[in-house]
Design a protein around this motif. Structure first.
Motif, PDB file in Angstrom:
ATOM      1  N   LEU A  24      19.529  42.146  30.598  1.00 39.93           N
ATOM      2  CA  LEU A  24      20.194  41.410  29.526  1.00 39.93           C
ATOM      3  C   LEU A  24      20.390  42.299  28.301  1.00 39.93           C
ATOM      4  N   LYS A  25      21.609  42.267  27.768  1.00 44.74           N
ATOM      5  CA  LYS A  25      21.952  42.998  26.539  1.00 44.74           C
ATOM      6  C   LYS A  25      22.704  42.039  25.625  1.00 44.74           C
ATOM      7  N   LEU A  26      22.644  42.306  24.320  1.00 40.00           N
ATOM      8  CA  LEU A  26      23.317  41.459  23.336  1.00 40.00           C
ATOM      9  C   LEU A  26      23.993  42.317  22.290  1.00 40.00           C
ATOM     10  N   GLN A  27      25.241  41.982  22.004  1.00 39.61           N
ATOM     11  CA  GLN A  27      25.992  42.639  20.939  1.00 39.61           C
ATOM     12  C   GLN A  27      26.427  41.566  19.951  1.00 39.61           C
ATOM     13  N   VAL A  28      26.199  41.807  18.655  1.00 36.55           N
ATOM     14  CA  VAL A  28      26.562  40.864  17.606  1.00 36.55           C
ATOM     15  C   VAL A  28      27.690  41.461  16.779  1.00 36.55           C
ATOM     16  N   ASP A  29      28.754  40.668  16.576  1.00 35.80           N
ATOM     17  CA  ASP A  29      29.889  41.080  15.758  1.00 35.80           C
ATOM     18  C   ASP A  29      30.082  40.041  14.666  1.00 35.80           C
ATOM     19  N   GLY A  30      29.969  40.466  13.416  1.00 35.13           N
ATOM     20  CA  GLY A  30      30.087  39.555  12.282  1.00 35.13           C
ATOM     21  C   GLY A  30      31.506  39.157  11.953  1.00 35.13           C
ATOM     22  N   GLU A  31      32.467  39.722  12.643  1.00 38.75           N
ATOM     23  CA  GLU A  31      33.885  39.460  12.400  1.00 38.75           C
ATOM     24  C   GLU A  31      34.217  39.703  10.937  1.00 38.75           C
ATOM     25  N   GLU A  32      35.160  38.958  10.376  1.00 37.88           N
ATOM     26  CA  GLU A  32      35.659  39.241   9.023  1.00 37.88           C
ATOM     27  C   GLU A  32      34.700  38.827   7.915  1.00 37.88           C
ATOM     28  N   ASP A  33      33.853  37.827   8.172  1.00 32.03           N
ATOM     29  CA  ASP A  33      32.985  37.325   7.112  1.00 32.03           C
ATOM     30  C   ASP A  33      31.601  37.971   7.098  1.00 32.03           C
ATOM     31  N   GLY A  34      31.374  38.998   7.890  1.00 34.04           N
ATOM     32  CA  GLY A  34      30.090  39.705   7.901  1.00 34.04           C
ATOM     33  C   GLY A  34      29.058  38.999   8.765  1.00 34.04           C
ATOM     34  N   GLU A  35      28.041  39.742   9.147  1.00 37.43           N
ATOM     35  CA  GLU A  35      27.016  39.190  10.029  1.00 37.43           C
ATOM     36  C   GLU A  35      25.981  38.397   9.250  1.00 37.43           C
ATOM     37  N   TRP A  36      25.704  37.178   9.694  1.00 37.56           N
ATOM     38  CA  TRP A  36      24.597  36.414   9.112  1.00 37.56           C
ATOM     39  C   TRP A  36      23.320  36.650   9.919  1.00 37.56           C
ATOM     40  N   ILE A  37      23.472  37.051  11.178  1.00 40.70           N
ATOM     41  CA  ILE A  37      22.316  37.433  11.982  1.00 40.70           C
ATOM     42  C   ILE A  37      22.001  38.879  11.622  1.00 40.70           C
ATOM     43  N   GLN A  38      20.833  39.093  11.009  1.00 42.31           N
ATOM     44  CA  GLN A  38      20.493  40.409  10.487  1.00 42.31           C
ATOM     45  C   GLN A  38      19.860  41.322  11.527  1.00 42.31           C
TER      46      GLN A  38
END
Length: 172
Positions: free
Chosen positions: A137-151
């Motif tokens: 299992l792998k995870l990638q987080v993309d905050g898109e235009e409003d930035g990441e809230w998951i730090q």
């Protein structure tokens, strides 16, 4: 007498056919099937403090449909796709779609989470058939235009084979 022997044969045949049913023709509810992914949310400043995000909505992004979950807990379970090696979800913080009068002072923030994994089929039995286990299992987080809230993220378990404990910890 002939009529009695026909009834006896019919009753014997019925009894034998009932005895032919096997125990594993019905999958018991207690049998573990394809597991869900368990996510746990934490405060980024106090990392030992599990905390529920405010007005969190989770949407699965799929070619055919969009599934929506509203969450007000510090842990959630979500399904991963069994027909692909990747599942995408939008995690929307401060989602006010359900509110009749939205609060303009609160901004929504959307992160796109992409879970990638390998799938392994495991045969359970004749009644329950197969279940899918998720490996690597792998995870990638993309905050898109409003930035990441998951730090920050921490993958607790790279194999999703049960729902006994959290697989991924998310810090916000």
């Amino acid at each position: 007498m002939k009529n009695l022997s026909i009834k006896f044969l019919a009753a014997s045949f019925s009894l034998l056919s009932l005895m032919g049913c096997q125990k594993d023709d019905i999958c018991p509810e207690s049998t573990q099937t394809t597991p869900l992914l368990v996510l746990r949310f934490y405060d980024a400043q106090e990392r030992d403090n599990a905390q529920a995000p405010i007005n969190l909505s989770v949407r699965e992004i799929n070619n055919d449909t969009t599934w929506l979950y509203r969450v007000n807990r510090d842990s959630i379970v979500i399904p991963l796709r069994t027909d692909a090696d990747q599942t995408q979800y939008e995690f929307i913080l401060n989602d006010q779609e359900s509110d009749t009068i939205p609060d303009q002072s609160i901004e929504t923030n959307t992160d796109l989470l992409t879970f990638s994994y390998a799938r392994e089929q495991e045969y359970i039995n004749r009644a329950c058939s197969f279940k899918i286990n998720y490996l690597d299992l792998k995870l990638q987080v993309d905050g898109e235009e409003d930035g990441e809230w998951i730090q920050d993220i921490f993958i607790e378990q790279t194999e999703v084979t049960d729902e006994a404990s959290a697989h991924i910890s998310l810090y916000y």
